[in-house]
Scaffold this active site. Structure first.
Site, PDB file in Angstrom:
ATOM      1  N   ASP A 121       0.855  -1.178   0.000  1.00  0.00           N
ATOM      2  CA  ASP A 121       0.000   0.000   0.000  1.00  0.00           C
ATOM      3  C   ASP A 121       0.893   1.231   0.000  1.00  0.00           C
ATOM      4  O   ASP A 121       1.820   1.325   0.812  1.00  0.00           O
ATOM      5  CB  ASP A 121      -0.877   0.020   1.250  1.00  0.00           C
ATOM      6  CG  ASP A 121      -2.071  -0.906   1.147  1.00  0.00           C
ATOM      7  OD1 ASP A 121      -2.887  -0.707   0.230  1.00  0.00           O
ATOM      8  OD2 ASP A 121      -2.179  -1.823   1.976  1.00  0.00           O
ATOM      9  N   ARG A 129       4.360   2.553   4.308  1.00  0.00           N
ATOM     10  CA  ARG A 129       4.758   1.265   4.868  1.00  0.00           C
ATOM     11  C   ARG A 129       6.248   1.203   5.217  1.00  0.00           C
ATOM     12  O   ARG A 129       6.631   0.479   6.127  1.00  0.00           O
ATOM     13  CB  ARG A 129       4.423   0.133   3.887  1.00  0.00           C
ATOM     14  CG  ARG A 129       2.928  -0.118   3.720  1.00  0.00           C
ATOM     15  CD  ARG A 129       2.334  -0.733   4.963  1.00  0.00           C
ATOM     16  NE  ARG A 129       0.904  -1.044   4.807  1.00  0.00           N
ATOM     17  CZ  ARG A 129      -0.079  -0.300   5.282  1.00  0.00           C
ATOM     18  NH1 ARG A 129       0.207   0.827   5.939  1.00  0.00           N
ATOM     19  NH2 ARG A 129      -1.343  -0.652   5.115  1.00  0.00           N
ATOM     20  N   ARG A 188      -8.530   9.622   2.064  1.00  0.00           N
ATOM     21  CA  ARG A 188      -7.922   8.661   1.140  1.00  0.00           C
ATOM     22  C   ARG A 188      -8.481   8.805  -0.269  1.00  0.00           C
ATOM     23  O   ARG A 188      -7.913   8.264  -1.216  1.00  0.00           O
ATOM     24  CB  ARG A 188      -8.164   7.235   1.635  1.00  0.00           C
ATOM     25  CG  ARG A 188      -7.543   6.946   2.984  1.00  0.00           C
ATOM     26  CD  ARG A 188      -7.979   5.585   3.496  1.00  0.00           C
ATOM     27  NE  ARG A 188      -7.457   4.491   2.690  1.00  0.00           N
ATOM     28  CZ  ARG A 188      -7.848   3.225   2.832  1.00  0.00           C
ATOM     29  NH1 ARG A 188      -8.769   2.911   3.729  1.00  0.00           N
ATOM     30  NH2 ARG A 188      -7.317   2.290   2.075  1.00  0.00           N
ATOM     31  N   LYS A 218      -8.741   0.280  -6.211  1.00  0.00           N
ATOM     32  CA  LYS A 218      -9.522  -0.170  -5.068  1.00  0.00           C
ATOM     33  C   LYS A 218     -10.484   0.933  -4.617  1.00  0.00           C
ATOM     34  O   LYS A 218     -10.297   2.088  -4.981  1.00  0.00           O
ATOM     35  CB  LYS A 218      -8.592  -0.586  -3.921  1.00  0.00           C
ATOM     36  CG  LYS A 218      -7.651   0.515  -3.427  1.00  0.00           C
ATOM     37  CD  LYS A 218      -6.660  -0.035  -2.424  1.00  0.00           C
ATOM     38  CE  LYS A 218      -5.826   1.080  -1.821  1.00  0.00           C
ATOM     39  NZ  LYS A 218      -4.794   0.572  -0.887  1.00  0.00           N
ATOM     40  N   HIS A 219     -11.575   0.598  -3.881  1.00  0.00           N
ATOM     41  CA  HIS A 219     -12.026  -0.701  -3.392  1.00  0.00           C
ATOM     42  C   HIS A 219     -13.366  -0.980  -4.065  1.00  0.00           C
ATOM     43  O   HIS A 219     -14.378  -0.426  -3.626  1.00  0.00           O
ATOM     44  CB  HIS A 219     -12.220  -0.677  -1.886  1.00  0.00           C
ATOM     45  CG  HIS A 219     -11.025  -0.223  -1.110  1.00  0.00           C
ATOM     46  ND1 HIS A 219     -10.677   1.121  -0.967  1.00  0.00           N
ATOM     47  CD2 HIS A 219     -10.070  -0.920  -0.441  1.00  0.00           C
ATOM     48  CE1 HIS A 219      -9.587   1.216  -0.231  1.00  0.00           C
ATOM     49  NE2 HIS A 219      -9.180  -0.013   0.101  1.00  0.00           N
ATOM     50  N   HIS A 231     -12.097  -3.045   8.265  1.00  0.00           N
ATOM     51  CA  HIS A 231     -11.161  -3.749   9.127  1.00  0.00           C
ATOM     52  C   HIS A 231     -11.878  -4.300  10.364  1.00  0.00           C
ATOM     53  O   HIS A 231     -11.428  -5.274  10.970  1.00  0.00           O
ATOM     54  CB  HIS A 231     -10.034  -2.817   9.595  1.00  0.00           C
ATOM     55  CG  HIS A 231      -9.091  -2.413   8.505  1.00  0.00           C
ATOM     56  ND1 HIS A 231      -9.357  -1.350   7.675  1.00  0.00           N
ATOM     57  CD2 HIS A 231      -7.895  -2.922   8.125  1.00  0.00           C
ATOM     58  CE1 HIS A 231      -8.351  -1.224   6.809  1.00  0.00           C
ATOM     59  NE2 HIS A 231      -7.460  -2.152   7.061  1.00  0.00           N
ATOM     60  N   ASP A 304      -9.543  -7.677  -1.095  1.00  0.00           N
ATOM     61  CA  ASP A 304      -8.934  -6.925  -0.013  1.00  0.00           C
ATOM     62  C   ASP A 304      -8.437  -7.951   1.003  1.00  0.00           C
ATOM     63  O   ASP A 304      -8.759  -9.147   0.923  1.00  0.00           O
ATOM     64  CB  ASP A 304      -9.958  -5.977   0.606  1.00  0.00           C
ATOM     65  CG  ASP A 304      -9.317  -4.767   1.285  1.00  0.00           C
ATOM     66  OD1 ASP A 304      -8.097  -4.804   1.531  1.00  0.00           O
ATOM     67  OD2 ASP A 304     -10.046  -3.805   1.583  1.00  0.00           O
TER      68      ASP A 304
END
Length: 376
Positions: A121, A129, A188, A218-219, A231, A304
């Protein structure tokens, strides 16, 4: 703080001085090819699929998560995933550039002629990351002043940075259209205008793919109007299909129409598409009927992360990986227990729940895109 114009000027300067890695016709995602590689790619894929064992075929469909760390335990696990589980790639979690590079090198040393995806990501650059990597502005800021060309340049530069670290797949762009300011997607997203999101997202993806790194939009079918965080649970999208067609799907349609390569399906219950309210990532109504048939997408479909709470099994197999494959997915991303899910897929094959031809078709598509981007 730098303004966006300053950041983009620095990025362009970096492109000019550092250049891009050499590429051939296979690394272009713009839909315009210097030569037709399709027959060659499928010939390579078909040859490999016919020689693969069941273990090797099933493994190609999995991408477990690894921390981007160079510690011995992580590198040993990467080696085991490649040599024992035959996985098709990995997704990198928090770490640093050395860790990412060492993992990529470990996988490459054990590839046996079939390279691995190394994904990450990078919505705010690799810094999202990798602690020592460059960052880029959040999507909401880019949406205020960037255009398709500037986003293309950002994609080119991110691809250069990624390839230098052994990364060949970016889990982005985010094509969710922000229709709920208090919702999960928030900053985002590039914004609330589907045309703007399409222009910026597709420009970014083209920059990545023209520079040899596969993009993953995405998504799907669009998380921008949902309240919940997938999540932690399964968000519900209750809007009618006409709303989705007008407000959520256009960026994905533009991505697909541009000949780009991969779509990530989110953990979303979309009542207008699947009245059974299954997670989109496990729903044939979403993946096969809407994405494949209605929108005509022929590229890679990636779930995902299946270790998220929004991915809940509701089938008799008890396996989210099995359900995702039945629904139409090609790649299982970050399952809770990779080896358990691999065994579940093999058991479903033995029981006739999954067929050899289904698995072979999925592997063939994965290998086609590896040929296109990874130059085996």
């Amino acid at each position: 703080m730098f303004c966006l114009r300053s950041i983009l000027l620095l990025i362009v300067a970096g492109i000019i001085t550092a250049g891009c890695a050499p590429r051939d016709a296979r690394s272009s995602g713009s839909g315009i090819q210097a030569q037709d590689y399709t027959a060659e790619a499928y010939g390579w894929a078909d040859s490999l699929v016919s020689d693969m064992t069941v273990d090797q075929r099933v493994g190609q469909l999995f991408m477990p998560a690894l921390y981007a760390s160079a510690d011995p335990a992580t590198l040993r696990l990467a080696a085991e995933y490649a040599s024992q589980d035959h996985v098709g790639g990995v997704v990198l979690l928090k770490g640093d550039s050395e860790g990412a590079t060492r993992i990529a090198d470990t996988l490459a040393s054990l590839a046996g002629g079939v390279p691995h995806w190394v994904s990450v990501d990078a919505e705010t650059g690799l810094a999202m990351r990798l602690s020592d990597a460059p960052s880029m502005p959040v999507a909401a800021e880019l949406g205020k002043s960037a255009d398709g060309q500037k986003m293309y340049e950002l994609g080119v530069e991110l691809a250069r940075q990624s390839r230098a670290r052994g990364i060949n797949m970016i889990l982005g762009p985010v094509l969710d259209v922000e229709k709920n300011p208090s919702g999960y997607i928030g900053r985002r997203s590039y914004g609330a205008d589907p045309e703007l999101v399409a222009e910026l997202g597709v420009g970014f993806a083209r920059g990545l793919e023209d520079s040899g790194v596969i993009s993953v939009a995405k998504h799907f079918p669009g998380h921008g109007c949902a309240d919940g965080d997938s999540h932690r649970g399964l968000p519900v999208i209750a809007e009618p299909l006409s709303f989705l067609q007008r407000e959520a799907l256009p960026p994905f349609e533009e991505y697909i129409g541009s000949g780009l390569s991969a779509v990530m399906v989110g953990h979303l219950a979309v009542s207008a598409v699947d009245p059974a309210m299954r997670s989109a990532s496990l729903s044939g109504a979403v993946i096969t009927d809407l994405l494949r048939v209605d929108l005509g997408f022929k590229g890679l479909v990636i779930t995902d992360a299946l270790n998220m709470d929004g991915a809940t099994s509701c089938g008799s197999s008890g396996s989210t990986a099995v359900e995702a494959l039945i629904a139409g997915a090609d790649i299982i991303l970050s399952p809770r227990d990779t080896r358990k899910e691999i065994e579940a897929v093999k058991s479903a094959l033995a029981a006739g729940i999954l067929t050899d031809s289904l698995i072979a078709a999925r592997v063939r598509r994965v290998l086609f895109y590896k040929y296109r981007f990874l130059n085996p």
